[in-house]
Structure formats: C-alpha cells, structure tokens
Design an enzyme around this catalytic site. Structure first.
Site, PDB file in Angstrom:
ATOM      1  N   ASP A  15      -7.682  18.673 -14.561  1.00  0.00           N
ATOM      2  CA  ASP A  15      -7.954  17.295 -14.976  1.00  0.00           C
ATOM      3  C   ASP A  15      -7.609  17.226 -16.471  1.00  0.00           C
ATOM      4  O   ASP A  15      -8.311  17.798 -17.303  1.00  0.00           O
ATOM      5  CB  ASP A  15      -9.426  16.972 -14.720  1.00  0.00           C
ATOM      6  CG  ASP A  15      -9.777  15.525 -15.074  1.00  0.00           C
ATOM      7  OD1 ASP A  15      -9.102  14.948 -15.952  1.00  0.00           O
ATOM      8  OD2 ASP A  15     -10.741  14.993 -14.490  1.00  0.00           O
ATOM      9  N   TYR A  24     -16.630  16.504 -15.416  1.00  0.00           N
ATOM     10  CA  TYR A  24     -17.013  15.093 -15.458  1.00  0.00           C
ATOM     11  C   TYR A  24     -18.087  14.803 -14.401  1.00  0.00           C
ATOM     12  O   TYR A  24     -17.968  15.279 -13.250  1.00  0.00           O
ATOM     13  CB  TYR A  24     -15.746  14.267 -15.198  1.00  0.00           C
ATOM     14  CG  TYR A  24     -15.974  12.787 -15.113  1.00  0.00           C
ATOM     15  CD1 TYR A  24     -16.274  12.052 -16.258  1.00  0.00           C
ATOM     16  CD2 TYR A  24     -15.885  12.119 -13.902  1.00  0.00           C
ATOM     17  CE1 TYR A  24     -16.473  10.690 -16.176  1.00  0.00           C
ATOM     18  CE2 TYR A  24     -16.080  10.757 -13.816  1.00  0.00           C
ATOM     19  CZ  TYR A  24     -16.384  10.046 -14.958  1.00  0.00           C
ATOM     20  OH  TYR A  24     -16.584   8.697 -14.878  1.00  0.00           O
ATOM     21  N   ARG A  67       0.861  -1.196   0.000  1.00  0.00           N
ATOM     22  CA  ARG A  67       0.000   0.000   0.000  1.00  0.00           C
ATOM     23  C   ARG A  67       0.891   1.238   0.000  1.00  0.00           C
ATOM     24  O   ARG A  67       0.645   2.215  -0.703  1.00  0.00           O
ATOM     25  CB  ARG A  67      -0.956   0.001   1.211  1.00  0.00           C
ATOM     26  CG  ARG A  67      -1.647   1.349   1.411  1.00  0.00           C
ATOM     27  CD  ARG A  67      -2.919   1.308   2.242  1.00  0.00           C
ATOM     28  NE  ARG A  67      -2.859   0.423   3.389  1.00  0.00           N
ATOM     29  CZ  ARG A  67      -2.145   0.629   4.494  1.00  0.00           C
ATOM     30  NH1 ARG A  67      -1.406   1.713   4.632  1.00  0.00           N
ATOM     31  NH2 ARG A  67      -2.152  -0.260   5.467  1.00  0.00           N
ATOM     32  N   LYS A  92      -8.598   6.111 -19.233  1.00  0.00           N
ATOM     33  CA  LYS A  92      -8.975   6.597 -20.553  1.00  0.00           C
ATOM     34  C   LYS A  92      -7.802   6.471 -21.537  1.00  0.00           C
ATOM     35  O   LYS A  92      -7.361   5.384 -21.789  1.00  0.00           O
ATOM     36  CB  LYS A  92      -9.507   8.026 -20.423  1.00  0.00           C
ATOM     37  CG  LYS A  92     -10.526   8.199 -19.261  1.00  0.00           C
ATOM     38  CD  LYS A  92     -11.799   7.419 -19.448  1.00  0.00           C
ATOM     39  CE  LYS A  92     -12.678   7.339 -18.205  1.00  0.00           C
ATOM     40  NZ  LYS A  92     -12.997   8.613 -17.567  1.00  0.00           N
TER      41      LYS A  92
END
Ligand SMILES: *Cc1c(COP(=O)(O)O)cnc(C)c1O
Length: 392
Positions: A182, A108, A56, A207
């Site tokens: 973004d 978004y 992690r 994406k």
C-alpha cells in the site's frame, strides 16, 4: 506503445501526458468526462472503435486514468476502484477460504477492519506482524500463505518497511506468494514498489494522488499480465468502479503531483525540525529526521520523506484535544494528503476500530497526534502550531 506513455520519461512528464493524448475527434487537450453508462453497437457485438460496451466494464475516462497511474508507478497495468478499500476488497477476492495472509501490525485502520471483520468471516486467515523485523515475517509465513500485505511508511507510526528485503524474504520461502504494498503514504513520486520486486501496488487515490480532498478512489497496479486479467475480471464482476467525473478529477490532480509532493516534503521537514526542539513536545516521528530509527533506510528507499508525521505531546488526552481544537490551519479531520493541512487523533479517529490494548502496543497513545502537512506557507503553519502549543 504511445510515446506519451514511455516509462523512461521524467515523472512530471508522465504525470501530465501519460494516457492523455489530445482527443482523437475534437483535439480537446483535457480528457473528456465520458459520462455514459452504455455504448452503441453497430450490430450485436460489433462495437465502435475503442471496444467499449458498458461503463462498469470499461470507460474511456477511467482507461486514461488507469494508464496514467500505471505510468507513474512504472507498472504495465492499472485498475481503478471507487475507493482504496474497494481496491483492497476486490484484490482479496483472489483468495479462497482457508488461505492465509500476513499483514503489517500497524496497517491503516480500515484495512485491519476489512481483514478482521469481513474476510475472516469468509475463512481467510490473517496474521499481523512487525515487518521491521524480517524474522517475524519469516516465522509468520505458512504453507497456505498466499498474500503478504504491507504499508510503508506505516500509519500512524511511520515505520519504514524495507520493500526489497520483504520481497526477498517472502519469495525465498515461496515464490508464488504475492507481495502487495500500500503506497498511499509515499505516493509514486517518492517510491515505486514494483521496481523493488513487489507484485501489487495499492493506493487510496483519495489521499495525495487526488490531493484536493474532493474525491474518494483507489487503484491497483501490476506488471504481471495474468494477475491483471484476474483482477480485471473481478473489477467488472464485483463492480466497485469509480465514476467518470472522479476519474477526471484524479487525472487533473496527478498533473501537479510532483510539485505538491516537493512542497509537502519541504514543509514537513521544516515543521518536524521545529517541533523536535519544542519544550511541549515529547517526541516527533518523521522519517526525515536523523532521530527516526530507520532514517537511513528511508533515505535509501525513498526520494524524499513525505508530508506525514506523528507527534507525542507532553500532556494527557485533555491537553491533546485542547491542542487540536486550538489549531486554525490544521483542520481536525480524517484523511490526509490534501493541499490543506490536517490533524488527527489516531486513538479516537483512524485507529478507533483497533482494540485499545493492541493499539497501545503499537504506540497509539492518547497524546499522539498525526499531522498531514499541507502546501500552505510554512511560516503560517509553524505560527499556528506555536500558538496552539502555548495553550496547553
Ligand atoms: C485511506 C487509506 C486507505 C483506504 O482508502 P479509502 O479511499 O478511504 O477507501 C487505505 N490505505 C491507506 C494507507 C489509507 O490512508
């Protein structure tokens, strides 16, 4: 710094080599998938070379990806997450109750939902404004504003936000306000917001960076060391980290990002020009068209115009749904940026979470279709659009 990570190298060279020197023990050219949760220690606290203790906190495959994506955005630091939304949610934890955020008006849908349904409950205030008008942005900034969040091109209206102007406007009022961009739609191939003065870049790596519709992921990129350390702490504390296999897939994908983007842009340009003159199309929104109101800004800010476009059909919702169903090579689905073409209906899909009146003020009408143009042969895509338009 490793010579492979030099930011002055060309984009494709950085994409293929940054963070990915051959494996020190075996010479493996491809970065291994370090599918391990933990790491042996020599004596308590005495770690092996590399300094890893728990995945992690850190994992070599993830570290290679973070270096690679940082090189693509010309950033000093990168941190990867299990999704684009996880990246944003982690970033928002730098804020405290009572802080204020200014957000673009057609961000978004999932970004809007995170602000509106999750962080508002934690008493983080936010205001949405149209960033194409700097006086609106200026007026929205308050004494407690800590973050300004924008996307460009926006989704699905493909508005172009002037990144340098946004930074200038915000920093003039208060240099401590963080400006985040973004950059998912543009990709680092088309623009590097940090080079234009932004403090933070975010991507949904799901994406274009992933590009093959097989990974969910996100990344945050920064130049400032203190900000990086703060968010690295949150990355570990919150724990929304990507799995090593997903990091490997992304490392594999970025190697071809420039080739893919060149084809996405070229195909989109040809399709936009074809559709703009089609009698069944009311309007095409594509930053590469001269008819786009911010074409000049797009040309100045971006290297090319991307693979996304939005079109208004001449017809109602029923005709629009018929068109979507009739397409063969544009798969109806959420997401974007894959090698395969996709189509979507923002009003009922990506932007369904936004109240209908608000959606319509942005221009998200029932006859609006969003296309993510893939890298198939463009004549086949044009033929597919032609036959589907004949049916409506
Ligand atoms: C998809 C997307 C996100 C969210 O990313 P996920 O990986 O789906 O969590 C954020 N911003 C933009 C612009 C996106 O397209």
């Amino acid at each position: 710094m490793n010579k492979m990570d030099d930011q002055d190298l060309g984009f494709s060279t950085r994409a293929i080599h940054a963070g990915q020197a051959p494996d020190a023990t075996t010479g493996a050219v491809m970065t291994p998938i370090y599918q391990t949760s933990t790491y042996a220690q020599h004596t308590p606290g005495a770690l092996y070379a590399g300094g890893y203790e728990y995945s992690r906190t850190g994992n070599p495959t993830r570290a290679a990806l973070e270096t690679n994506l940082a090189a693509l955005e010309k950033a000093n630091h990168g941190l990867c997450f299990s999704s684009g939304c996880a990246a944003l949610a982690t970033l928002l934890h730098v804020l405290k109750a009572g802080d204020h955020v200014v957000v673009g008006d057609d961000v978004y849908g999932g970004t809007f939902r995170l602000f509106d349904k999750v962080f508002k409950q934690l008493e983080i205030q936010f205001t949405q404004v149209d960033f194409t008008n700097m006086s609106h942005l200026q007026a929205a900034i308050k004494n407690n504003t800590k973050l300004v969040w924008t996307e460009t091109p926006t989704n699905p209206m493909l508005k172009i936000i002037d990144i340098a102007e946004t930074v200038k406007t915000v920093k003039k009022i208060n240099p401590h306000i963080l400006v985040a961009v973004d950059n998912t739609f543009a990709t680092p191939y088309l623009q590097n917001p940090l080079s234009m003065g932004a403090d933070i870049v975010c991507h949904s790596t799901t994406k274009y960076l992933g590009g093959h519709s097989d990974v969910i992921g996100g990344v945050l990129l920064f130049n400032d060391k203190a900000l990086y350390e703060q968010i690295k702490f949150l990355q570990n504390a919150i724990g929304a980290v990507p799995a090593p296999q997903d990091c490997f897939l992304l490392l594999r994908s970025t190697k071809t990002l420039s080739l893919r983007m060149q084809r996405h842009c070229e195909n989109a340009r040809q399709i936009a020009e074809f559709l703009e003159h089609h009698p069944k199309i009311e309007k095409v929104i594509y930053p590469g068209l001269k008819s786009h109101p911010q074409h000049a800004l797009a040309a100045a800010q971006m290297k090319d115009f991307g693979g996304m476009m939005s079109i208004y059909l001449k017809g109602n919702q029923q005709a629009t749904f018929a068109f979507l169903q009739q397409l063969n090579f544009f798969t109806l689905g959420e997401s974007l940026g894959g090698v395969e073409s996709l189509c979507g209906h923002p009003a009922s899909m990506t932007h369904a979470a936004i109240p209908v009146e608000q959606r319509q003020t942005f221009g998200i009408e029932d006859n609006l279709v969003r296309l993510s143009v893939g890298i198939e042969d463009v004549q086949d895509l044009i033929a597919d659009l032609t036959q589907a338009l004949q049916r409506i």
